[in-house]
Design a protein around this motif. Structure first.
Motif, PDB file in Angstrom:
ATOM      1  N   ASP A   1      14.033 -31.053  39.273  1.00 30.65           N
ATOM      2  CA  ASP A   1      13.830 -30.537  38.053  1.00 30.65           C
ATOM      3  C   ASP A   1      14.324 -31.182  36.972  1.00 30.65           C
ATOM      4  OD1 ASP A   1      12.816 -27.908  39.236  1.00 30.65           O
ATOM      5  OD2 ASP A   1      14.762 -27.430  39.915  1.00 30.65           O
ATOM      6  N   TYR A   2      15.769 -31.967  37.210  1.00 28.51           N
ATOM      7  CA  TYR A   2      15.945 -32.700  36.074  1.00 28.51           C
ATOM      8  C   TYR A   2      15.081 -33.877  35.652  1.00 28.51           C
ATOM      9  CZ  TYR A   2      19.777 -35.572  33.660  1.00 28.51           C
ATOM     10  OH  TYR A   2      20.334 -36.361  32.915  1.00 28.51           O
ATOM     11  N   GLN A   3      14.136 -34.316  36.747  1.00 30.98           N
ATOM     12  CA  GLN A   3      13.424 -35.428  36.293  1.00 30.98           C
ATOM     13  C   GLN A   3      12.372 -34.962  35.368  1.00 30.98           C
ATOM     14  OE1 GLN A   3      11.902 -36.448  40.407  1.00 30.98           O
ATOM     15  NE2 GLN A   3      13.696 -37.473  40.879  1.00 30.98           N
ATOM     16  N   GLN A   4      12.034 -33.911  35.145  1.00 32.35           N
ATOM     17  CA  GLN A   4      11.362 -33.473  34.013  1.00 32.35           C
ATOM     18  C   GLN A   4      11.403 -34.004  32.805  1.00 32.35           C
ATOM     19  OE1 GLN A   4       8.247 -31.908  35.416  1.00 32.35           O
ATOM     20  NE2 GLN A   4       9.598 -32.249  37.218  1.00 32.35           N
ATOM     21  N   ASN A   5      12.601 -34.326  32.642  1.00 32.52           N
ATOM     22  CA  ASN A   5      12.909 -34.843  31.079  1.00 32.52           C
ATOM     23  C   ASN A   5      13.077 -36.445  31.320  1.00 32.52           C
ATOM     24  OD1 ASN A   5      14.608 -35.889  28.777  1.00 32.52           O
ATOM     25  ND2 ASN A   5      15.071 -33.806  28.323  1.00 32.52           N
ATOM     26  N   ARG A   6      12.301 -37.073  30.818  1.00 31.61           N
ATOM     27  CA  ARG A   6      12.283 -38.562  31.159  1.00 31.61           C
ATOM     28  C   ARG A   6      13.370 -39.447  30.328  1.00 31.61           C
ATOM     29  NH1 ARG A   6       5.909 -39.686  29.447  1.00 31.61           N
ATOM     30  NH2 ARG A   6       4.890 -38.267  31.442  1.00 31.61           N
ATOM     31  N   LEU A   7      13.705 -38.723  28.978  1.00 26.52           N
ATOM     32  CA  LEU A   7      14.769 -39.393  28.459  1.00 26.52           C
ATOM     33  C   LEU A   7      16.044 -39.370  29.039  1.00 26.52           C
ATOM     34  CD1 LEU A   7      16.024 -40.631  25.639  1.00 26.52           C
ATOM     35  CD2 LEU A   7      16.208 -38.359  25.057  1.00 26.52           C
ATOM     36  N   LEU A   8      16.321 -38.111  29.780  1.00 30.78           N
ATOM     37  CA  LEU A   8      17.580 -38.108  30.738  1.00 30.78           C
ATOM     38  C   LEU A   8      17.579 -38.781  31.680  1.00 30.78           C
ATOM     39  CD1 LEU A   8      18.167 -34.307  29.959  1.00 30.78           C
ATOM     40  CD2 LEU A   8      19.194 -35.946  28.798  1.00 30.78           C
TER      41      LEU A   8
ATOM     42  N   ASN B   1      18.168 -42.617  30.670  1.00 25.85           N
ATOM     43  CA  ASN B   1      19.428 -42.586  30.178  1.00 25.85           C
ATOM     44  C   ASN B   1      20.559 -42.958  31.221  1.00 25.85           C
ATOM     45  OD1 ASN B   1      18.976 -42.626  27.464  1.00 25.85           O
ATOM     46  ND2 ASN B   1      19.614 -40.495  27.167  1.00 25.85           N
TER      47      ASN B   1
ATOM     48  N   CYS C   1      10.374 -42.971  34.658  1.00 22.97           N
ATOM     49  CA  CYS C   1      10.909 -43.322  33.332  1.00 22.97           C
ATOM     50  C   CYS C   1       9.789 -43.396  32.219  1.00 22.97           C
ATOM     51  CB  CYS C   1      11.270 -44.752  33.460  1.00 22.97           C
ATOM     52  SG  CYS C   1      12.670 -45.092  34.149  1.00 22.97           S
TER      53      CYS C   1
ATOM     54  N   GLU D   1      21.892 -36.257  39.414  1.00 22.19           N
ATOM     55  CA  GLU D   1      20.884 -35.756  38.241  1.00 22.19           C
ATOM     56  C   GLU D   1      19.481 -36.414  38.631  1.00 22.19           C
ATOM     57  OE1 GLU D   1      24.218 -34.423  35.040  1.00 22.19           O
ATOM     58  OE2 GLU D   1      23.176 -36.372  34.698  1.00 22.19           O
TER      59      GLU D   1
END
Length: 219
Positions: free
Chosen positions: A24-31, A34, A214, A19
């Motif tokens: 593409d997943y990296q676009q969500n900093r929170l995820l 985490n 991050c 992940e």
């Protein structure tokens, strides 16, 4: 020197690695943060198996329980800013640890951005004399930041044992750590060892700049 690559085994760590590598997943900093934290927690759990333990008696409401507990005095250290969520994962497990922080940032020294200089500007740490020092930093690329961070922490004592913890390492980084850290008391922990770096000293395939992913781009 021991090198432990947890990614060689089939565990949930590999799901988190898939992940955080996914552009593409990296676009969500929170995820992204985490998952870096969760990898830190799992590395800390595995590392806990190497500590020294002693039996302790604990009084429960119904009797006495005998439990083996760790005796190591731990200092958990990290390098600003990329190391913060990774450090948080370790701190979730080693919640009684002392904490050390150092700023070490890379700065290109040529126009082509192929030569990297490392600068140290800040240090805050407890004494580390005869303690177990864990330096948690997501990327072990050239090893330059890790070396300078380690030398900064040494100004506060000599640890009895050293653990270099990262998410991704390179053969070059591992070789550099092997040449500057004490071989008989250092262990390198990682979730993957990637083939190498590009001309700008970023790990390939890696996942990019951990600090930016991050916390956002920097000037």
């Amino acid at each position: 020197m021991k090198i432990i690559n947890l990614g060689e085994n089939n565990t949930i760590i590999n799901q988190y690695m898939a992940e955080i590598r996914d552009k593409d997943y990296q676009q969500n900093r929170l995820l992204f943060r985490n998952n870096i934290t969760r990898i830190g927690e799992l590395e800390a759990y595995e590392l806990s198996k190497t500590l020294d333990y002693t039996e302790r008696e604990v009084q429960t409401p119904l009797g006495v329980s005998k439990i083996n507990v760790p005796t190591d005095k731990i200092v958990l250290a990290t390098i600003f800013r990329a190391g913060l969520p990774f450090h948080g994962g370790f701190l979730n497990i080693f919640d009684h640890a002392g904490n050390g922080f150092v700023s070490a940032f890379r700065e290109y020294t040529d126009e082509d951005k192929t030569q990297v200089g490392i600068h140290i500007e800040y240090l805050a740490t407890p004494e580390i004399e005869d303690k177990t020092l864990i330096i948690a930093d997501p990327m072990l690329a050239t090893g330059g930041s890790m070396e300078l961070g380690y030398k900064a922490f040494l100004s506060k004592g000599t640890p009895k044992r050293i653990h270099v913890a990262c998410v991704i390492a390179t053969p070059e980084g591992i070789e550099h750590i092997s040449s500057v850290f004490p071989e008989d008391k250092t262990t390198i922990w990682c979730a993957a060892i990637d083939p190498g770096m590009n001309e700008h000293k970023y790990i390939v395939p890696g996942f990019g700049d951990a600090g930016d992913l991050c916390y956002g781009d920097k000037l």
